[in-house]
Write a protein that holds these residues in place. Structure first.
Motif, short mmCIF file in Angstrom:
data_model
loop_
_atom_site.label_atom_id
_atom_site.label_comp_id
_atom_site.label_asym_id
_atom_site.label_seq_id
_atom_site.Cartn_x
_atom_site.Cartn_y
_atom_site.Cartn_z
N ARG A 295 6.91 -10.17 -5.27
CA ARG A 295 7.09 -10.76 -3.95
C ARG A 295 5.84 -11.51 -3.50
O ARG A 295 5.93 -12.58 -2.91
N ARG A 296 4.66 -10.91 -3.79
CA ARG A 296 3.42 -11.55 -3.36
C ARG A 296 3.20 -12.88 -4.08
O ARG A 296 2.58 -13.80 -3.54
N GLN A 297 3.72 -12.99 -5.32
CA GLN A 297 3.63 -14.25 -6.05
C GLN A 297 4.78 -15.20 -5.70
O GLN A 297 4.99 -16.20 -6.37
N ARG A 298 5.54 -14.83 -4.67
CA ARG A 298 6.59 -15.69 -4.09
C ARG A 298 7.71 -16.04 -5.08
O ARG A 298 8.17 -17.19 -5.15
N SER A 299 8.13 -15.05 -5.84
CA SER A 299 9.27 -15.29 -6.72
C SER A 299 10.53 -15.56 -5.90
O SER A 299 10.77 -14.91 -4.87
N ASP B 236 -5.66 -2.33 -6.85
CA ASP B 236 -5.75 -3.28 -5.74
C ASP B 236 -4.36 -3.60 -5.19
O ASP B 236 -4.17 -3.68 -3.96
N GLU B 237 -3.41 -3.79 -6.09
CA GLU B 237 -2.04 -4.07 -5.65
C GLU B 237 -1.44 -2.84 -4.99
O GLU B 237 -0.74 -2.94 -3.96
N PHE B 238 -1.71 -1.69 -5.55
CA PHE B 238 -1.18 -0.44 -4.99
C PHE B 238 -1.70 -0.22 -3.57
O PHE B 238 -0.98 0.28 -2.70
N ALA B 239 -2.95 -0.59 -3.32
CA ALA B 239 -3.52 -0.42 -1.98
C ALA B 239 -2.73 -1.22 -0.95
O ALA B 239 -2.54 -0.76 0.20
#
Length: 323
Positions: free
Chosen positions: A43-47, A290-293
């Protein structure tokens, strides 16, 4: 085989293309932290495509777990057990349910991912990779065996690895030809692009039940795919399934800035918050944490809601290292 999608209650409608999906398999709670990171990074990479998670009947029966999927906004699809026919009274038990996406004919394209991956760049181009009818696309298996595991083939040495033969400057995969070493025909099923087909699904199930190598397969669906699609799979660059040990054993090929999908094979980052930040391989765990945070902040922050915070404590905390 059940192909009814159970939609998460708060999935946004309209932002995604419903004809193609990412999918991954979960058979218990152990990989839920990994799944949350995979989903969040997509989602963060805007798929523009939705992650629909395959869950087994045991997971479906776990009411609290299914509630966690819904709160996360992750739709699920329940798959029945897939298992080879017994040979001499024994069954090679494994994650054969990873073959289920070939039966998802309600979709034009499915990309199978593993839930111990993190997405570092947008990968939507995978949905448009041209693949001949009856083929799949995947990345080669790394057959260097840097840990010198005794149960791996003696042919698994760096000089026989397809990534050794890849273009070290561009990352382009080595073409598979008649003269290629046998190892070059092996794939890693952490990333597979496929077109669902009843015929292909049937062929996979037939091979699973009849091929003589099935009882001794180490990598289950991965080994079967290499057999069924021998000569009919398109190699993708390593960047679409960058196995973390390759950062050391294929240092000439690996470029951090090129990696799109980082795959945490072997020891999982969520097993310990302590890792060697100076180690070529283990330092990659920082990207996962980092992503988990960011995920943790969404689930436990002031805007999360009481139910979400409670599910974090009961479903996520027990399977992710706290120290």
């Amino acid at each position: 085989m059940t192909n009814d999608v159970i939609a998460a209650s708060d999935v946004e409608e309209g932002w995604y293309d419903p004809t193609k999906i990412w999918t991954t398999l979960l058979t218990n709670r152990a990989y839920f932290g990994g799944l949350l990171v995979l989903h969040h990074s997509l989602r963060r990479q805007r798929s523009r495509y939705r992650l629909v998670v395959m869950v087994t009947r045991d997971v479906e029966a776990d009411t609290e777990y299914m509630e966690a999927f819904a709160v996360a906004g992750i739709p699920t699809i329940v798959v029945d057990k897939i298992e080879p026919a017994p040979r001499d009274g024994k069954v090679n038990k494994g994650t054969w349910e990873k073959l289920a996406p070939w039966s998802f004919t309600q979709y034009e394209r499915v990309v199978l991912l593993d839930s111990d991956q993190v997405i570092l760049q947008n990968i939507d181009d995978m949905m448009a990779v041209p693949i001949p009818a009856g083929w799949i696309a995947s990345t080669h298996a790394c057959t260097c065996n840097p840990r010198k595991l005794a149960h791996y083939s003696k042919e698994w040495v760096p000089e026989n690895c397809a990534f050794t033969a890849a273009d070290q400057a561009t990352g382009a995969p080595a073409p598979i030809t008649a003269s290629s070493h046998a190892n070059h025909h092996l794939l890693n099923s952490g990333t597979v692009i496929l077109t669902p087909s009843k015929e292909q699904f049937g062929a996979l199930i037939h091979a699973m039940n009849t091929h003589p190598d099935v009882p001794t397969m180490l990598f289950f669906d991965q080994d079967l795919l290499a057999i069924v699609y021998r000569g009919r799979w398109k190699p993708l660059p390593y960047a679409y399934n960058a196995l973390k040990p390759m950062r050391a054993c294929h240092a000439g090929l690996w470029k951090d800035g090129d990696v799109k999908i980082l795959h945490y094979i072997l020891n999982k980052p969520w097993k310990s918050r302590t890792y060697d930040a100076e180690d070529t391989i283990e330092s990659t765990h920082k990207l996962w944490w980092d992503e988990f945070a960011l995920v943790e902040r969404e689930w436990t922050g002031s805007g999360a809601g009481e139910k979400k915070r409670a599910l974090w404590e009961s479903v996520v905390v027990p399977v992710v290292a706290q120290e």
